[in-house]
Structure formats: C-alpha cells, structure tokens
Design a protein around this motif. Structure first.
Motif, mmCIF file in Angstrom:
data_model
loop_
_atom_site.group_PDB
_atom_site.id
_atom_site.type_symbol
_atom_site.label_atom_id
_atom_site.label_comp_id
_atom_site.label_asym_id
_atom_site.label_seq_id
_atom_site.Cartn_x
_atom_site.Cartn_y
_atom_site.Cartn_z
ATOM 1 N N HIS A 177 0.829 -1.209 0.000
ATOM 2 C CA HIS A 177 0.000 0.000 0.000
ATOM 3 C C HIS A 177 0.862 1.257 0.000
ATOM 4 C CE1 HIS A 177 -4.300 -1.091 0.378
ATOM 5 N NE2 HIS A 177 -3.789 -2.257 0.698
ATOM 6 N N ALA A 178 1.924 1.244 0.791
ATOM 7 C CA ALA A 178 2.812 2.411 0.823
ATOM 8 C C ALA A 178 3.447 2.621 -0.547
ATOM 9 C CB ALA A 178 3.892 2.209 1.886
ATOM 10 N N PHE A 179 3.820 1.516 -1.193
ATOM 11 C CA PHE A 179 4.416 1.622 -2.521
ATOM 12 C C PHE A 179 3.434 2.221 -3.523
ATOM 13 C CE2 PHE A 179 4.594 -0.294 -6.757
ATOM 14 C CZ PHE A 179 5.748 0.311 -7.224
ATOM 15 N N VAL A 180 2.182 1.769 -3.473
ATOM 16 C CA VAL A 180 1.200 2.253 -4.452
ATOM 17 C C VAL A 180 0.961 3.758 -4.286
ATOM 18 C CG1 VAL A 180 -1.206 2.082 -5.213
ATOM 19 C CG2 VAL A 180 0.107 0.018 -4.777
ATOM 20 N N LEU A 181 0.944 4.221 -3.048
ATOM 21 C CA LEU A 181 0.799 5.664 -2.825
ATOM 22 C C LEU A 181 1.981 6.427 -3.416
ATOM 23 C CD1 LEU A 181 -0.582 5.841 0.819
ATOM 24 C CD2 LEU A 181 -1.743 6.552 -1.271
ATOM 25 N N LEU A 182 3.177 5.904 -3.179
ATOM 26 C CA LEU A 182 4.378 6.552 -3.710
ATOM 27 C C LEU A 182 4.376 6.493 -5.240
ATOM 28 C CD1 LEU A 182 7.123 7.869 -3.332
ATOM 29 C CD2 LEU A 182 8.111 5.603 -2.929
ATOM 30 N N ARG A 183 3.936 5.373 -5.768
ATOM 31 C CA ARG A 183 3.867 5.198 -7.222
ATOM 32 C C ARG A 183 2.945 6.243 -7.845
ATOM 33 N NH1 ARG A 183 0.419 1.320 -10.246
ATOM 34 N NH2 ARG A 183 1.512 0.575 -12.095
ATOM 35 N N ASN A 184 1.822 6.505 -7.187
ATOM 36 C CA ASN A 184 0.899 7.527 -7.694
ATOM 37 C C ASN A 184 1.579 8.889 -7.757
ATOM 38 O OD1 ASN A 184 -1.116 5.642 -7.909
ATOM 39 N ND2 ASN A 184 -2.105 6.183 -5.975
ATOM 40 N N ARG A 185 2.380 9.186 -6.739
ATOM 41 C CA ARG A 185 3.076 10.482 -6.728
ATOM 42 C C ARG A 185 4.139 10.536 -7.823
ATOM 43 N NH1 ARG A 185 5.375 10.448 -1.153
ATOM 44 N NH2 ARG A 185 6.338 12.407 -1.765
ATOM 45 N N CYS A 186 4.820 9.415 -8.044
ATOM 46 C CA CYS A 186 5.827 9.371 -9.116
ATOM 47 C C CYS A 186 5.162 9.582 -10.477
ATOM 48 C CB CYS A 186 6.564 8.025 -9.109
ATOM 49 S SG CYS A 186 7.623 7.788 -7.679
ATOM 50 N N ILE A 187 4.026 8.903 -10.671
ATOM 51 C CA ILE A 187 3.318 9.029 -11.954
ATOM 52 C C ILE A 187 2.835 10.466 -12.148
ATOM 53 C CG2 ILE A 187 1.202 8.321 -13.160
ATOM 54 C CD1 ILE A 187 1.706 5.495 -11.945
ATOM 55 N N ALA A 188 2.413 11.093 -11.037
ATOM 56 C CA ALA A 188 1.968 12.488 -11.124
ATOM 57 C C ALA A 188 3.118 13.395 -11.567
ATOM 58 C CB ALA A 188 1.419 12.942 -9.772
ATOM 59 N N LEU A 189 4.326 13.080 -11.141
ATOM 60 C CA LEU A 189 5.488 13.877 -11.577
ATOM 61 C C LEU A 189 5.839 13.552 -13.033
ATOM 62 C CD1 LEU A 189 7.962 15.751 -10.872
ATOM 63 C CD2 LEU A 189 9.219 13.620 -10.492
ATOM 64 N N ILE A 190 5.943 12.258 -13.335
ATOM 65 C CA ILE A 190 6.393 11.831 -14.671
ATOM 66 C C ILE A 190 5.452 12.355 -15.757
ATOM 67 C CG2 ILE A 190 6.723 9.802 -16.153
ATOM 68 C CD1 ILE A 190 7.488 8.285 -13.482
ATOM 69 N N HIS A 191 4.157 12.275 -15.488
ATOM 70 C CA HIS A 191 3.176 12.675 -16.506
ATOM 71 C C HIS A 191 2.509 14.011 -16.177
ATOM 72 C CE1 HIS A 191 3.673 8.818 -18.422
ATOM 73 N NE2 HIS A 191 3.466 8.215 -17.269
ATOM 74 N N GLY A 192 3.078 14.738 -15.228
ATOM 75 C CA GLY A 192 2.465 15.996 -14.814
ATOM 76 C C GLY A 192 2.788 17.160 -15.746
ATOM 77 N N ASP A 193 2.109 18.279 -15.495
ATOM 78 C CA ASP A 193 2.254 19.465 -16.345
ATOM 79 C C ASP A 193 3.660 20.053 -16.298
ATOM 80 O OD1 ASP A 193 -0.255 19.290 -17.258
ATOM 81 O OD2 ASP A 193 -1.097 20.919 -16.040
ATOM 82 N N GLU A 194 4.296 20.004 -15.125
ATOM 83 C CA GLU A 194 5.582 20.700 -15.006
ATOM 84 C C GLU A 194 6.645 20.088 -15.903
ATOM 85 O OE1 GLU A 194 6.886 21.941 -11.235
ATOM 86 O OE2 GLU A 194 4.894 21.890 -10.359
ATOM 87 N N VAL A 195 6.728 18.759 -15.884
ATOM 88 C CA VAL A 195 7.700 18.092 -16.760
ATOM 89 C C VAL A 195 7.297 18.297 -18.222
ATOM 90 C CG1 VAL A 195 8.589 15.839 -17.486
ATOM 91 C CG2 VAL A 195 8.465 16.406 -15.053
ATOM 92 N N ALA A 196 5.998 18.193 -18.501
ATOM 93 C CA ALA A 196 5.529 18.369 -19.883
ATOM 94 C C ALA A 196 5.808 19.781 -20.391
ATOM 95 C CB ALA A 196 4.034 18.067 -19.954
ATOM 96 N N ALA A 197 5.735 20.770 -19.488
ATOM 97 C CA ALA A 197 5.883 22.166 -19.922
ATOM 98 C C ALA A 197 7.333 22.628 -19.992
ATOM 99 C CB ALA A 197 5.095 23.072 -18.972
ATOM 100 N N TRP A 198 8.186 22.099 -19.075
ATOM 101 C CA TRP A 198 9.540 22.667 -18.987
ATOM 102 C C TRP A 198 10.684 21.656 -19.169
ATOM 103 C CZ3 TRP A 198 5.850 24.889 -15.489
ATOM 104 C CH2 TRP A 198 5.537 26.223 -15.801
#
Ligand SMILES: [Zn+2]
Length: 558
Positions: free
Chosen positions: A443-464
């Motif tokens: 469960h702890a891993f899945v929560l962390l995984r969600n945060r990683c995915i939010a960074l990898i596919h998030g707006d900030e990386v996509a924009a800059w």
C-alpha cells in the motif's frame, strides 16, 4: 469469534462448506513455509469462517521421478518440499479444515507443456495451455500426476480436477480426424478424456468425490461422475446465471458447488484489492443460495483467489494484500445481515474515525512522511460519492500524506468500507493478519507510485522538461529547479520503499516472486524518476541558451 450456533443455523441453509482456494502458480507460493506464514494463515482463515482449503499446487508441488521437471524439485526456490506439503496437510487437519487438492487435467497446463520434453503433447504448438487428449502419453502423464498428488493425501475425501477454460481442442490432426468420425464431434473428445480420468481416480480411490469447474459442463453432460463447481466472479450489478442452466444441472447432478472470488478477478494487473467489489460477488451468490433455484442446496462455496491470470501473466492482487477482503467475504457467508446490522451499533466495532486513523497508520508503514509542499504536487480532487464529513476527513489525510484525495479514497475502499448503511459495513480484521507487513509495504508503494506518476506525466515536466526540450538543450534553469527537488525526494523515498518491500516480501513469497514483483513495478519507476532528476539537475545548473539546438546548433550560450 462466531458461535457455532450461528454457523449451524445460517451457514448450513446456504452451503455446507466454505473453502478457500489458493492458486499456487509458478513463482508465487503465496504463503511460504519458511516464514512460518502458513502456520498462521490456516487458523486465521478458520477463525474467519473457512471450513476448508483448496490447493491448486501447479508447479509448487514436489512431483518426483519422471515428473521431477514440472514441479518444485526443478524450481527449487520458493516452493514446497514433500515435508512441507505434509506439514500443510497436518496443520489443516489440526484446524479442522478440509483439504481438497486440485490437479489440472486438460486446460491451464502451461506449467507442464512449456517444457520441451512435453511440447509434443500440446494441442496447438504455439499454445502450451491445452493438452491433446488423444495422445497416449497425455493420459499417462496426467495419471502419473494424479497418482503422486493422491499419494500425498492418503485420507483424501475430495479431489478437484480443474478442467476449466479449455479454449481450443479437437484441432490437432489426430483430434480433428477423430471428431469428424464421431457422431458427437469434438464433444466426444472432452467427454472421453474426463471420463477416462475419473474412472482411473475411482479405481484408485473408489469413494473419493471429484469436483471440476463447470464452464465446460455447461455444454457437456458428465452425469454422476463429477460434482460441478459453478463459478461466477462478477459483482451484483453484472451477475447473471441463466435459470435454464440450473434446471439442467439439477436434473443431472446430485451435488453442486459454487465458486466466488475474494481476489484476482478485477483486472489482470491489479495491485490492490477492492473488498467491496468482492463482497458484492459474495452477496450475489448468497442471494442465489437463499433463493435455492430449482430446490438446489449447494454443497459449498469455494472462494477463489487468482494471483496470475495464467502461468505467463504478471502477478496480481497478492494474498497478504487480499486478507481484509477474504475476511469480509467469509463474514458475509457466516453471518446473516441482521446480525451485522446489530453489530454496527456495538461499541466494539471500530468507529469511522478509528478506521481512518488505522488506515493512516497502515499506509504510512515505517515511513515518516513530511508534511511539506513540493513541486509537482498532485491536485486535490473532490470525490462526489462521499458524504461531506467523510470527504473532509479524506482531504485531511490527503494533505497529511501528500497524495491525492482520490488515492486516499481508493485505498480506503480497498481496506475498509464504512457506509452509513450498517448492513454493508466491513471492517478491518480485528487482528493483524499473516503477511500484514507485506500488505502495508504494498500500500505504501502504491501511494508513492501515484506520486511518481503524477510527476512523470504531470504538467511541469511536460511544460519545462519534455523530450524535445531536453534533446534541444532548450530549458529554463529556474523552472526545473523545483522538478529536481521533487524528483530527488521521490528517489530517496523509492530507495527506502525498496528496502521495505525486500524485507517484508522475503518471508512471505520468497526471492523469485519478490524479485519479479519489484523488477516489474518498482524498478521502472526508479529509472523514469532518475532520468527526470538527472535532466532537471543538469539544466538547473546550466547556462541559459538563446536558441534550440535544432535551429542553431552553434548558437552561443549567453
Ligand atoms: Zn489433439
């Protein structure tokens, strides 16, 4: 724990047995002896209301002699020795649990037919699933398997011969010729194969009761030879069994079982287990059992739990993570609804707040998650399904744990469902269950995984910091500083999470499955986040460039 009076009064009216099946597929001995987990699991499920255990060994059984290559002797690591098999039988017996062994005899034969020495027995060369029933060696092979498994249980009263999902048969040259020349066509192949095996088993053990999954029996009649297990893993909303099937089964079979699911039926790559989804499946079956279609009284319910969709598929919904679901599912069969309603008002039942607090502790595991903002932080979403107070509590949790509210909601639903309607209330088991630490780590891993995915596919990386910008060295240093900080923090947490996964998986599922799971789910994340970190760190400390490289490769940096 439940009183026997209630069990007798209510359980027998539905079924005589509640049997847990463990799909012990290759590399995934879901509960391994070395950790002592099996010793804990059996009394645990007994206390939750199970009356037996169905063991589909597949290649975790120590087949010997000419079969040594298909079983645990060949694999060696993370599977069972004969001493351990005997110990499992003994512990089950001490706990009053019926043990039913399952040997696949037609389909789901990948663990045998994948080996070169048995490849000629495949019905189709490209598919190691189905064995050709007409080759003489096929019958010899399956009979040898049955013999060895039966020898491991001299006092067996039941045996399950699988025989489900035989997707293709009657297609090899021999079989198609045979089918063409028989008035019953390809059907004759299936019936003859199963009948021969059943007669062989009865010759060795005249009184043994033989079970098989029913999906193929929906077309073919095997009369009194076997007891069908009618399986359906759907939740209430899409659960349907045609009445005509009950009508025909009732005429043919004197004993009928049902098969439900407590895990492994919600998607072939699911990590977490939705208790409510599986409880809904139990409710659908309980309605059928209560209605007694065509006056059928079911022999028992087998709660199945897949860990892979087939021998080659990835691991899914591992047993330690599914234990709360199992407890909730068994509870539905053991206790009538009105009793659950009255319990809801009992002070002993966890309050909603207590559940949230326990949930928070559960998913935090050993991590000390700081409550501070960072770049790439996911947005908080409303969850319209939840009532105001629940929604507010989830928001607080989401903020504290720095995850989305949706993630909190998802985890909460997978662990503990608290509804205002007490009759659909589920609570966490009142004790830590075998594999609890591993479940926490997942469960702890899945929560962390969600945060990683939010960074990898998030707006900030996509924009800059997108691939074009990196390739053309056209990056604004100040904008990627935050990305570097966020990625660095996630990397540190990923390292800590891996240590947690390594240690908690080790004593439950062994090296082989542990390494596969981590390499499948954890390692790719590390790679992706590290790439973002390295790029962000590099450009955060680089000079400003005037033009992208594709336009002006030699442009002077200012
Ligand atoms: Zn064939």
């Amino acid at each position: 724990m439940l009183g026997s009076r209630n069990k007798l009064r209510f359980a027998l009216s539905r079924t005589n047995s509640r049997v847990l099946t463990k799909k012990l597929k290759y590399g995934n001995p879901v509960v391994h002896m070395n950790g002592g987990q099996i010793i804990l699991v059996l009394p645990c499920i007994k206390s939750w209301g199970a009356t037996g255990i169905l063991l589909e060994w597949e290649d975790t059984f120590p087949y010997s002699g000419e079969l040594a290559n298909i079983g645990s002797i060949y694999i060696k690591e993370g599977v069972y020795t004969m001493d351990e098999v005997n110990r499992i039988m003994q512990i089950a017996e001490e706990n009053g649990l019926l043990v039913i062994q399952l040997v696949q005899t037609f389909g789901h034969m990948e663990f045998v037919l994948k080996h070169n020495e048995f490849s000629t027995l495949r019905e189709i060369q490209q598919a190691p699933n189905v064995i050709c029933p007409l080759k003489p060696e096929s019958q010899l092979l399956i009979k040898a398997m049955l013999e060895q498994v039966l020898d491991a249980q001299p006092n067996a009263t039941h045996l399950h011969i699988g025989a489900d999902e035989v997707w293709h048969y009657g297609v090899c040259e021999d079989c198609s010729v045979h089918a063409t020349g028989n008035k019953h066509g390809v059907v004759s192949l299936y019936l003859q194969h199963i009948r021969d095996l059943v007669l062989f088993i009865h010759d060795k053990r005249p009184n043994i009761r033989i079970l098989m999954w029913d999906d193929m029996l929906r077309e073919y009649n095997l009369g009194e030879l076997v007891e069908p297990v009618v399986w359906n893993y759907s939740p209430v909303d899409c659960f349907h069994i045609p009445p005509a099937m009950w009508s025909s089964y009732q005429k043919v079979f004197s004993h009928i079982w049902v098969g439900s699911a407590f895990k492994g039926a919600n998607g072939c790559a699911q990590i977490l287990v939705s208790s409510s989804r599986y409880v809904s499946n139990q409710d659908a079956w309980i309605s059928v059992a209560d209605e007694k279609p065509f006056d059928i009284t079911f022999e028992g319910v087998i709660l199945t739990g897949w860990s892979r969709y087939d021998h080659y598929a990835t691991l899914c919904e591992l047993l330690p993570v599914a234990m709360p679901s199992l407890a909730s599912c068994l509870r539905r069969w053991v206790k009538p609804k009105q009793e659950q309603v009255s319990e809801a008002y009992n002070e002993a039942v966890l309050s909603e707040r207590t559940c949230y607090e326990r949930f928070q502790k559960f998913i935090k595991g050993d991590f000390d998650i700081e409550d501070k903002d960072c770049s790439g932080r996911p947005k908080i979403y409303e969850d319209a399904e939840l009532e105001e107070d629940s929604s507010q509590t989830q928001k607080e949790l989401a903020l504290t744990l720095e995850v989305t509210q949706q993630a909190v909601s998802h985890h909460l639903k997978s662990l503990v469902m608290i509804h205002k309607q007490a009759d659909i209330m589920e609570v966490l088991p009142q004790q830590d269950w075998p594999g609890y630490d591993m479940a926490c780590a997942v469960h702890a891993f899945v929560l962390l995984r969600n945060r990683c995915i939010a960074l990898i596919h998030g707006d900030e990386v996509a924009a800059w910091l997108n691939p074009w910008q990196v390739e053309n060295k056209y990056v604004n240093p100040i904008q990627v500083q935050g990305i570097a900080v966020a990625a660095e923090r996630l990397l540190k947490e990923l390292v800590a999470t891996e240590e947690n996964l390594q240690s908690s998986f080790q004593c439950v599922i062994g090296d082989r499955s542990k390494n596969e799971w981590i390499a499948t789910l954890h390692s790719p994340l590390v790679k992706q986040v590290r790439r973002i970190y390295e790029n962000a760190y590099h450009y955060a400390n680089s000079a400003v460039r005037a033009l992208p490289e594709c336009i002006c490769p030699n442009a002077n940096e200012l």
